[in-house]
Design a protein around this motif. Structure first.
Motif, short mmCIF file in Angstrom:
data_model
loop_
_atom_site.label_atom_id
_atom_site.label_comp_id
_atom_site.label_asym_id
_atom_site.label_seq_id
_atom_site.Cartn_x
_atom_site.Cartn_y
_atom_site.Cartn_z
N GLY A 90 0.83 -1.22 0.00
CA GLY A 90 0.00 0.00 0.00
C GLY A 90 0.85 1.25 0.00
N ALA A 91 2.03 1.16 -0.60
CA ALA A 91 3.02 2.24 -0.48
C ALA A 91 2.61 3.51 -1.21
CB ALA A 91 4.38 1.75 -1.00
N THR A 92 1.72 3.39 -2.20
CA THR A 92 1.30 4.60 -2.91
C THR A 92 0.03 5.23 -2.30
OG1 THR A 92 0.38 3.07 -4.55
CG2 THR A 92 2.38 4.24 -5.17
N GLY A 93 -0.42 4.69 -1.16
CA GLY A 93 -1.55 5.31 -0.47
C GLY A 93 -1.08 6.49 0.37
N HIS A 94 -2.03 7.15 1.04
CA HIS A 94 -1.68 8.33 1.85
C HIS A 94 -0.71 7.98 2.96
CE1 HIS A 94 -5.54 9.63 0.05
NE2 HIS A 94 -4.98 10.82 0.08
N LEU A 95 -1.03 6.91 3.69
CA LEU A 95 -0.16 6.51 4.81
C LEU A 95 1.16 5.97 4.30
CD1 LEU A 95 -0.16 6.09 7.97
CD2 LEU A 95 -0.77 3.72 7.49
N GLU A 122 3.40 3.35 -12.42
CA GLU A 122 3.34 4.77 -12.77
C GLU A 122 3.18 5.63 -11.52
OE1 GLU A 122 0.18 5.35 -15.50
OE2 GLU A 122 0.68 7.46 -15.81
N LYS A 123 2.26 5.21 -10.64
CA LYS A 123 2.01 5.96 -9.40
C LYS A 123 3.25 6.00 -8.51
CE LYS A 123 -1.93 5.97 -6.49
NZ LYS A 123 -3.05 5.25 -5.85
N ALA A 124 4.13 4.97 -8.68
CA ALA A 124 5.30 4.84 -7.80
C ALA A 124 6.58 5.35 -8.46
CB ALA A 124 5.47 3.37 -7.41
N LEU A 134 2.37 -4.50 6.33
CA LEU A 134 1.14 -4.73 5.56
C LEU A 134 0.17 -3.60 5.91
CD1 LEU A 134 -1.17 -6.13 4.04
CD2 LEU A 134 -1.34 -7.79 5.92
N ILE A 135 -0.03 -2.71 4.95
CA ILE A 135 -1.01 -1.64 5.15
C ILE A 135 -2.37 -2.17 4.69
CG2 ILE A 135 -1.74 0.66 4.38
CD1 ILE A 135 1.11 1.59 4.49
N SER A 136 -3.32 -2.13 5.60
CA SER A 136 -4.64 -2.69 5.31
C SER A 136 -5.22 -2.04 4.06
CB SER A 136 -5.56 -2.47 6.51
OG SER A 136 -5.47 -1.12 6.95
N GLY A 137 -5.97 -2.84 3.29
CA GLY A 137 -6.54 -2.34 2.04
C GLY A 137 -7.79 -1.51 2.26
N ASN A 138 -8.32 -0.98 1.18
CA ASN A 138 -9.50 -0.11 1.27
C ASN A 138 -10.65 -0.61 0.40
OD1 ASN A 138 -8.47 0.41 -1.21
ND2 ASN A 138 -8.05 2.58 -0.88
N GLU A 139 -10.55 -1.87 -0.08
CA GLU A 139 -11.63 -2.40 -0.92
C GLU A 139 -12.59 -3.20 -0.02
OE1 GLU A 139 -9.29 -2.94 -5.15
OE2 GLU A 139 -9.03 -4.52 -3.66
N GLY A 198 -9.37 -11.89 3.46
CA GLY A 198 -8.77 -12.78 2.46
C GLY A 198 -7.61 -12.10 1.74
N GLN A 199 -7.79 -10.82 1.42
CA GLN A 199 -6.71 -10.07 0.75
C GLN A 199 -5.46 -10.02 1.64
OE1 GLN A 199 -8.46 -6.20 0.03
NE2 GLN A 199 -8.94 -6.72 -2.09
N HIS A 200 -5.69 -9.71 2.91
CA HIS A 200 -4.54 -9.59 3.82
C HIS A 200 -3.85 -10.94 4.02
CE1 HIS A 200 -6.77 -5.83 5.56
NE2 HIS A 200 -6.18 -5.59 4.41
N GLU A 258 -7.19 13.43 9.49
CA GLU A 258 -7.56 13.73 8.10
C GLU A 258 -8.94 13.19 7.72
OE1 GLU A 258 -4.61 12.66 9.15
OE2 GLU A 258 -3.01 13.84 8.21
N ASN A 259 -9.45 12.20 8.50
CA ASN A 259 -10.81 11.74 8.20
C ASN A 259 -11.77 12.93 8.27
OD1 ASN A 259 -9.80 9.16 8.14
ND2 ASN A 259 -10.46 8.63 10.21
N TYR A 260 -11.45 13.90 9.09
CA TYR A 260 -12.29 15.09 9.25
C TYR A 260 -11.74 16.28 8.47
CZ TYR A 260 -13.92 11.95 12.79
OH TYR A 260 -14.41 10.82 13.40
#
Ligand SMILES: NC(=O)c1ccc[n+]([C@@H]2O[C@H](COP(=O)([O-])OP(=O)(O)OC[C@H]3O[C@@H](n4cnc5c(N)ncnc54)[C@H](OP(=O)(O)O)[C@@H]3O)[C@@H](O)[C@H]2O)c1
Length: 284
Positions: free
Chosen positions: A7-12, A37-39, A72-77, A84-86, A142-144
């Motif tokens: 999850g390296a290209t996510g915000h965290l 590309e994002k990375a 392992l950064i938890s996913g957002n789907e 299962g993804q994790h 940042e959620n807020y």
């Protein structure tokens, strides 16, 4: 031997990679990403890239090596079965013989449905026997602060959390804790309950927004069903609105108050005050 971050290209994840680059040579860091590309910015700085997707177990073949420290950064789907993804990442990490698998989880006190995937993932990690570190991240400021437009427009912070308080901190704070665990010693099989040093309620949050904007902004505490209706009215899918209302119910019960001090202890500095995150968000 590498420090490997999913999850390296996510915000965290971006904060984590930046923090790691300050502490270890770039060629000892691997960013696991879905989009090369994002990375591109990481690669330009010498960070190794691995292209893999939590939905495709075969893409994790060869990503990890014996002795690696993995975040392992938890996913957002939410609709794709995150446990299962994790597990895909967990299985690959275990098979490779990694030295540590750190996982971004949720506070142990959080009973809301949102935490179900985290509880499931933690159970799988414990059952696997892999050496772990559980980073039970509290709420992000940042959620807020990333959703200020409607608040400023209507002059109201609308939540269904009553007088509940919350130990939120900035993403950068949680990322710094992850960096400390990945680069430090003695974190094997530890569970960290991470949250901001000073809990706040939404009335205080609204008051701080008023102070910084010079506008009248009040906290409007509404019942959970009303909040869900507002969220779906704004276009959120009903299941997600229900999850968020569940989180507010947990906040009202005090389940997102984290008073361990683990976060500032791991980072070696006080957590970011909410006023600072508001100021950063208002600056844009
Ligand atoms: N504590 C809190 O307040 C809070 C709030 C929101 C979320 N979270 C959790 O914390 C995580 C990190 O936060 P964040 O702000 O960095 O979220 P984010 O910006 O949405 O990042 C999520 C990351 O997960 C990656 N990802 C999602 N599905 C994937 C898949 N199938 N295969 C590989 N990678 C996948 C994304 O990849 P791409 O970059 O390719 O999209 C992205 O890098 C979130 O995913 C969520 O689980 C916590």
């Amino acid at each position: 031997m590498s420090i490997v971050v999913t999850g390296a290209t996510g915000h965290l994840g971006r904060f984590v990679i930046e923090g790691l680059l300050e502490k270890v040579p770039a060629d000892q860091i691997t960013a696991v990403v879905r989009s090369e590309e994002k990375a591109a910015g990481f690669a330009a700085r010498g960070v190794k890239l691995a292209i893999a997707d939590y939905n495709a177990p075969e893409t994790f073949d060869g990503v990890f090596s014996a002795g690696d420290k993995v975040l392992l950064i938890s996913g957002n789907e939410f609709d794709k079965g995150r446990v299962g993804q994790h597990k895909v990442v967990l299985d690959a990490a275990k098979a490779a013989g990694v030295a540590l698998l750190a996982y971004t989880s949720a506070p142990g006190s959080l009973s809301a449905a949102l935490a179900d995937d985290h509880r499931g993932t933690e159970a799988a990690i414990l059952e696997s026997g892999v050496t772990y570190a559980l980073l039970r991240n509290g709420w992000y400021h940042e959620n807020y602060t990333e959703n200020l437009a409607p608040v400023l427009e209507h002059g109201a912070v609308v939540q269904a959390a009553g007088e509940g308080r919350i130990s939120a901190a900035s993403r950068a704070d949680y990322a710094a804790a992850a960096v400390a665990v990945l680069t430090g010693e003695g974190h094997e099989n530890k569970t960290y309950e991470l949250g901001g040093d000073t809990a706040f309620g939404f009335a205080e949050y609204a008051a701080e927004l008023s102070r910084q904007t010079g506008k009248e902004i009040a906290y409007n505490a509404v019942p959970g069903e009303v909040y869900e209706g507002i969220l779906t009215g704004a276009g959120l899918p009903a299941p997600f609105a229900s999850i968020l209302a569940g989180v507010d119910a947990s906040i009202e019960k005090g389940e997102l108050v984290v008073a361990t001090g683990d976060l500032s202890r791991l980072t070696g500095r006080p957590t970011t005050p909410i006023a600072e995150s508001i100021a950063a968000a208002l600056k844009g």
